[in-house]
Design a protein around this motif. Structure first.
Motif, mmCIF file in Angstrom:
data_model
loop_
_atom_site.group_PDB
_atom_site.id
_atom_site.type_symbol
_atom_site.label_atom_id
_atom_site.label_comp_id
_atom_site.label_asym_id
_atom_site.label_seq_id
_atom_site.Cartn_x
_atom_site.Cartn_y
_atom_site.Cartn_z
ATOM 1 N N UNK A 169 -8.507 -0.770 -2.519
ATOM 2 C CA UNK A 169 -8.045 -0.849 -1.217
ATOM 3 C C UNK A 169 -8.978 -1.489 -0.272
ATOM 4 N N UNK A 170 -10.354 -1.083 -0.654
ATOM 5 C CA UNK A 170 -11.200 -1.896 0.237
ATOM 6 C C UNK A 170 -11.309 -3.068 0.258
ATOM 7 N N UNK A 171 -11.023 -3.700 -1.209
ATOM 8 C CA UNK A 171 -10.961 -5.145 -1.277
ATOM 9 C C UNK A 171 -9.779 -5.751 -0.359
ATOM 10 N N UNK A 172 -8.610 -4.999 -0.553
ATOM 11 C CA UNK A 172 -7.625 -5.402 0.302
ATOM 12 C C UNK A 172 -7.806 -5.346 1.888
ATOM 13 N N UNK A 173 -8.528 -4.632 2.395
ATOM 14 C CA UNK A 173 -8.928 -4.535 3.748
ATOM 15 C C UNK A 173 -9.662 -5.719 4.254
ATOM 16 N N UNK A 226 -25.580 1.648 -14.084
ATOM 17 C CA UNK A 226 -25.786 0.685 -12.928
ATOM 18 C C UNK A 226 -25.352 -0.605 -13.310
ATOM 19 N N UNK A 227 -26.007 -1.085 -14.285
ATOM 20 C CA UNK A 227 -25.871 -2.474 -14.927
ATOM 21 C C UNK A 227 -24.451 -2.744 -15.477
ATOM 22 N N UNK A 228 -23.757 -1.699 -16.109
ATOM 23 C CA UNK A 228 -22.459 -1.977 -16.450
ATOM 24 C C UNK A 228 -21.310 -1.675 -15.349
ATOM 25 N N UNK A 229 -21.605 -1.198 -14.290
ATOM 26 C CA UNK A 229 -20.826 -1.387 -13.072
ATOM 27 C C UNK A 229 -20.374 -2.684 -12.641
ATOM 28 N N UNK A 230 -19.315 -2.908 -11.920
ATOM 29 C CA UNK A 230 -19.025 -4.052 -11.105
ATOM 30 C C UNK A 230 -19.410 -3.803 -9.671
ATOM 31 N N UNK A 231 -19.949 -4.547 -8.969
ATOM 32 C CA UNK A 231 -20.381 -4.196 -7.646
ATOM 33 C C UNK A 231 -19.651 -5.202 -6.664
ATOM 34 N N UNK A 232 -19.106 -4.837 -5.575
ATOM 35 C CA UNK A 232 -18.311 -5.629 -4.631
ATOM 36 C C UNK A 232 -19.453 -6.315 -3.651
ATOM 37 N N UNK A 233 -18.894 -7.546 -3.350
ATOM 38 C CA UNK A 233 -19.615 -8.453 -2.679
ATOM 39 C C UNK A 233 -19.616 -7.888 -1.000
ATOM 40 N N UNK A 234 -20.710 -7.573 -0.436
ATOM 41 C CA UNK A 234 -20.490 -7.338 0.970
ATOM 42 C C UNK A 234 -20.626 -8.640 1.924
ATOM 43 N N UNK A 235 -19.985 -8.525 2.920
ATOM 44 C CA UNK A 235 -19.876 -9.596 3.798
ATOM 45 C C UNK A 235 -20.191 -9.324 5.107
ATOM 46 N N UNK A 280 0.907 -1.106 0.060
ATOM 47 C CA UNK A 280 -0.036 0.056 -0.111
ATOM 48 C C UNK A 280 0.915 1.285 -0.149
ATOM 49 N N UNK A 281 0.190 2.410 -0.766
ATOM 50 C CA UNK A 281 1.144 3.458 -0.740
ATOM 51 C C UNK A 281 0.002 4.663 -0.760
ATOM 52 N N UNK A 282 0.323 5.417 0.682
ATOM 53 C CA UNK A 282 -0.690 6.500 0.899
ATOM 54 C C UNK A 282 -0.063 7.914 0.645
ATOM 55 N N UNK A 283 -0.473 8.835 0.588
ATOM 56 C CA UNK A 283 -0.069 10.222 0.577
ATOM 57 C C UNK A 283 -1.024 11.192 1.351
ATOM 58 N N UNK A 320 -9.364 -9.267 6.923
ATOM 59 C CA UNK A 320 -10.517 -9.677 7.945
ATOM 60 C C UNK A 320 -10.746 -10.855 7.717
ATOM 61 N N UNK A 321 -11.193 -11.160 6.334
ATOM 62 C CA UNK A 321 -11.703 -12.727 5.626
ATOM 63 C C UNK A 321 -10.767 -13.114 4.984
ATOM 64 N N UNK A 322 -9.552 -13.615 4.992
ATOM 65 C CA UNK A 322 -8.545 -14.140 4.195
ATOM 66 C C UNK A 322 -9.236 -15.149 3.147
ATOM 67 N N UNK A 323 -10.174 -16.096 3.759
ATOM 68 C CA UNK A 323 -10.523 -17.074 2.827
ATOM 69 C C UNK A 323 -11.875 -17.015 2.152
ATOM 70 N N UNK A 324 -12.471 -15.623 2.048
ATOM 71 C CA UNK A 324 -13.605 -15.022 1.395
ATOM 72 C C UNK A 324 -13.104 -14.924 -0.126
ATOM 73 N N UNK A 325 -14.025 -15.045 -0.991
ATOM 74 C CA UNK A 325 -13.803 -14.573 -2.328
ATOM 75 C C UNK A 325 -14.632 -13.254 -2.520
ATOM 76 N N UNK A 326 -13.699 -12.458 -2.662
ATOM 77 C CA UNK A 326 -14.058 -10.974 -2.706
ATOM 78 C C UNK A 326 -13.989 -10.554 -3.993
ATOM 79 N N UNK A 327 -15.184 -10.014 -4.516
ATOM 80 C CA UNK A 327 -15.306 -9.300 -5.871
ATOM 81 C C UNK A 327 -15.106 -7.757 -5.599
ATOM 82 N N UNK A 328 -13.740 -7.216 -6.240
ATOM 83 C CA UNK A 328 -13.841 -5.763 -6.197
ATOM 84 C C UNK A 328 -14.949 -5.049 -7.039
ATOM 85 N N UNK A 329 -15.212 -3.769 -6.749
ATOM 86 C CA UNK A 329 -16.197 -3.040 -7.257
ATOM 87 C C UNK A 329 -15.549 -2.061 -8.316
#
Length: 247
Positions: free
Chosen positions: A149-153, A219-228, A125-128, A157-166
């Protein structure tokens, strides 16, 4: 006799000057062992970690935290140790001594660049930071690919979950609406399923069916992240306003 008294007074006043009182605390070091319960110990026996504090003056200090036995875990400088006000660079280490994080502070506030690393040394991660807020962020997976970055976070918390980035999609202003001078806010209600699929899309409010179609298309063309929820994927209902404005 008067000469001796005068000399004695001058010597005493010099000894009591503030800069000399500060000088007495300069370079003073303390080394304290702590238990797992963070209680100070009289020796290294049973210690979980240790803290070495080097005072630069009465308030400023450098602090080094060690894993037991004697492996450096963190170094930090403080403009006010009692208030835990960091100033300068803080470095956090993994157990094997490789750098985990580097952060810059100014008078207790994050400032400048910050870096986080994987155990293999690759950038995570690189922050400014500037003016008391984060201005930019970049995140990467363990092999160097850019990730949200939200997906990485969430992966932390849930290393074994399949997380789809938005990922958002561009919104196109319909040419017909431009010609007719139609503008306004379209509110769209929809569900993102536990598998990341879009479902039950509804228009809650809209000034025109032309703008409604454009909003639903975006909205249909966007990719939506999975909420856990407790690391389990769940269905989530959203209501999003999309503004179409003629400038």
């Amino acid at each position: 006799m008067l000469y001796r008294v005068t000399l004695g007074i001058l010597l005493l006043s010099w000894l009591l000057k503030p800069h000399d009182i500060v000088a007495q605390t300069e370079n003073r070091k303390m080394f304290v062992f702590y238990s797992v319960q963070h209680q100070p110990l009289s020796s290294s026996k049973g210690a979980s970690y240790a803290i070495e504090t080097e005072y630069l003056d009465s308030v400023r200090a450098t602090e080094r935290v060690y894993w037991a036995p004697q492996k450096l875990r963190e170094t930090a400088t403080f403009s006010n140790l009692r208030l835990r006000r960091r100033d300068g660079e803080t470095i956090v280490y993994y157990n094997d001594g490789t750098i985990k994080r580097r952060e810059q502070y100014r008078d207790g506030v994050r400032q400048g660049e910050g870096f986080a690393y994987y155990p293999n040394g690759k950038l995570r991660r690189h922050d400014r930071y500037d003016d008391r807020s984060r201005k930019s962020e970049e995140c990467f997976d363990a092999v160097g690919n850019s990730v949200d970055c939200d997906t990485l976070a969430l992966r932390d918390v849930c290393p074994n979950a399949e997380i789809m980035p938005g990922k958002s999609a561009p919104i196109y202003f319909p040419s017909k609406a431009l010609k007719l001078g139609i503008e306004g806010v379209v509110k769209v209600n929809f569900t993102v399923s536990r598998t990341g699929q879009l479902a039950d899309v509804q228009i809650v409010e809209s000034p025109s069916h032309i703008l409604s179609a454009a909003a639903v298309d975006a909205i249909r063309r966007a990719k939506w992240s999975i909420r856990l929820d407790n690391c389990d994927p769940v269905d989530v209902r959203y209501t999003i306003p999309i503004t179409f404005a003629i400038k």
